[in-house]
Design a protein around this motif. Structure first.
Motif: not given
Lengths: 192, 255
Positions: A77-100
Motif C-alpha cells: 500500500p504505497v499510494v499516498g505514502l511519501p516513499l521513494s523506490g530507493r527507500e523501499l529497496l533499502a527496507l528489504t535489503g535489496a540492491a539497487t544494482t541490476g535493475l533495468p
C-alpha cells in the motif's frame, strides 16, 4: 544435497482444505514452477509454506534457520505514502544494482507516481533481491511488459546461480518454460 | 504588552511537543491509525478526571489510562481492527469525561482545561516531562522506523525471517498512547489532534521521500505552533483556537 524445501502430500487451505495433495522437493539453486488452472490453490500452497494458510494434511519441511522471501499478489500500500523506490529497496535489503535502466533512473521518484508496471516491478524486486535462501513468487509477471518479463527471467537465473531456491506460481506458460528448471502442475482437488 | 518571560516555559513545552507530535503522526498515518490522535487524548482526559474523582494524581491517572488503552488495543487486535478500536476508545473516553464532570463539580474546570488546553500553566515539571517524553518517542521511532515501514508494506517479511512482531506493535501502541496523553495534559485534546493530523497529512501530499516527509511534518508543526503562540499572546486570544485556525489556513495554502 539436502532440499531447502520439501512438501510431503501437502493439502492446504483456509477455512477448509482447498488443494489436492502435493509432493515437491526444492534444492538450493533450483527454480521450480507451479502451474494449474485458476482456483486449484496454487497461491494457497505458497501461503501455507509461508505460514499464512492452514496445513490440513501432509507436511512442510524446510531447512533450519533459512530466510524466506514471499511476494504475494497483494500490492504494497504505497499510494499516498511519501516513499521513494530507493527507500523501499533499502527496507528489504535489496540492491539497487541490476535493475533495468527504465527503473534505475526512476529510483528517487515517489512510488505512487510511477506507472503500475514500474511500481509492480520495484515492489517485486524488493522481495526478489532481498537476502533469502528460499524465494516464493506468486504470479510475478502480472502487470509486466515483455521487457520486464525478460529481465525478471534473467534475474531469477542469477539468484538461483547464487544459491537461492525459488518456487514460482504462474499461469504464464511461456515465462515458466523460460525461467524454471522444471514445472509441476497442481490438479484440482478430487471433490472439486 | 504581555510579560514574555512568564511565557517562556509554556512556549518551550509546546515547542518540544510540536516537534514530536507530527513525527508520531506520520507513523500513525502510515499505519492508518490517525484516529488515535483523537482516541488516546480522550481516554487520557477520562483517566485524568477519573483520578480527580477518586482523589488520585491526575497526571498519573491520565497516563495510566492511556497506557492501558494502548496495551488493550494490542490484546483486542484479533477481534477488532485498529480504526474500530480507536472509535470505541474515543466514545468511551468522551462518555466517561462527561459523566465525571456531570457528577463531580471540581472536575468540570479541569475537564474544560483538558479539552481547550492549559499550556500557559506549564511549568518546569511539564517542560521536563515534554522533553523526556519527546526524546524517548523520537529515539524509539528512529530505531524502529524501518521495521514499522516494513510491517506496513510487507506484513510477512519480518515474520518469515524469524523476527517476532508483536513486541514492536505493543511498544508502538503503548508509546503512542503515552505520548498523546502527555501532550493532552499541556496542549489540550484538539491542539494535540491537530499536530498529529495536519502536518503529516500535508507532508505526505507534498514530499517524495519518507525522510523528507518527516522533516516537513516537523517543520510545519513547529512553524504553525510558533506563529499561533505569538498571535494568541499578541491578540490576547485562546491559544488552542488560534492554533487550530492557523493549521486550517496552512492546509488550504499548502495542500
Amino acid at each position: 544435497m539436502k532440499p531447502v524445501l520439501q512438501l510431503e502430500a501437502l493439502v492446504a487451505g483456509w477455512q477448509q482444505a482447498a488443494t489436492a495433495a502435493l509432493d515437491l522437493s526444492l534444492a538450493a539453486g533450483e527454480i521450480v514452477g507451479l502451474t494449474g488452472p485458476n482456483g486449484v490453490g496454487k497461491s494457497t500452497v505458497l501461503a501455507a509454506i509461508a505460514g499464512r494458510a492452514r496445513v490440513f494434511s501432509g507436511r512442510i519441511v524446510h531447512a533450519p534457520a533459512i530466510r524466506i522471501s514471499l511476494q504475494t499478489q497483494e500490492v504494497p500500500p504505497v499510494v499516498g505514502l511519501p516513499l521513494s523506490g530507493r527507500e523501499l529497496l533499502a527496507l528489504t535489503g535489496a540492491a539497487t544494482t541490476g535493475l533495468p535502466s527504465w527503473l534505475a533512473e526512476r529510483l528517487d521518484q515517489r512510488l505512487d507516481r510511477l506507472s503500475g508496471g514500474q511500481r509492480h516491478y520495484l515492489a517485486l524486486w524488493a522481495v526478489l533481491d532481498a537476502p533469502a535462501e528460499l524465494i516464493l513468487l506468486d504470479e510475478p509477471t502480472n502487470n509486466l511488459d515483455a521487457a520486464g518479463v525478460r529481465h525478471l527471467t534473467t534475474h531469477l537465473h542469477e539468484r538461483a546461480a547464487a544459491g537461492s531456491a525459488i518456487l514460482v506460481v504462474s499461469h504464464d506458460t511461456a515465462f515458466v518454460q523460460a525461467a524454471c528448471d522444471r514445472c509441476l502442475t497442481l490438479e484440482a482437488p478430487a471433490d472439486a | 504588552m504581555p510579560d514574555f518571560e512568564l511565557f517562556l516555559l509554556p512556549f518551550f513545552t509546546g515547542l518540544v511537543l510540536a516537534l514530536m507530535l507530527p513525527a508520531l503522526g506520520a507513523y500513525l498515518r502510515l499505519r492508518n491509525e490517525w484516529l488515535a490522535a483523537l482516541s488516546y487524548p480522550h481516554v487520557a482526559a477520562a483517566g485524568t478526571l477519573g483520578a480527580v474523582f477518586l482523589g488520585l494524581s491526575p497526571l498519573l491517572g491520565g497516563l495510566a489510562m492511556a497506557g492501558l488503552a494502548g496495551a488493550g488495543k494490542r490484546l483486542l487486535a484479533r477481534r477488532l481492527s485498529g480504526d474500530v478500536c480507536h472509535a470505541l476508545f474515543l466514545l468511551a473516553g468522551w462518555s466517561t469525561t462527561v459523566l465525571v464532570t456531570a457528577n463531580q463539580p471540581t472536575a468540570e474546570r479541569l475537564g474544560h482545561a483538558l479539552f481547550d488546553g492549559q499550556l500557559y500553566f506549564a511549568g518546569v515539571v511539564e517542560l521536563l516531562s515534554a522533553v523526556l517524553g519527546s526524546v524517548l518517542v523520537l529515539s524509539a521511532l528512529r530505531f524502529a522506523s524501518s521495521r514499522l515501514l516494513l510491517l506496513r508494506l510487507y506484513p510477512d517479511f519480518s515474520r518469515l525471517r524469524g523476527l517476532t512482531v508483536w513486541p514492536l506493535e505493543l511498544a508502538f501502541d503503548v508509546l503512542a498512547a503515552l505520548a498523546l496523553a502527555l501532550a493532552t495534559m499541556s496542549l489540550g485534546v484538539m491542539a494535540t489532534f491537530s499536530l498529529v493530523f495536519v502536518p503529516p497529512w500535508l507532508a505526505f501530499r507534498r514530499m517524495g521521500t519518507w525522510r523528507g516527509g518527516l522533516g516537513l511534518a516537523m517543520l510545519l508543526g513547529s512553524l504553525a505552533y510558533v506563529l499561533a503562540f505569538a498571535l494568541a499572546l499578541l491578540l490576547d486570544q485562546p491559544f488552542g483556537a488560534v492554533f487550530g485556525l492557523l493549521q486550517v489556513l496552512f492546509s488550504l495554502i499548502i495542500a
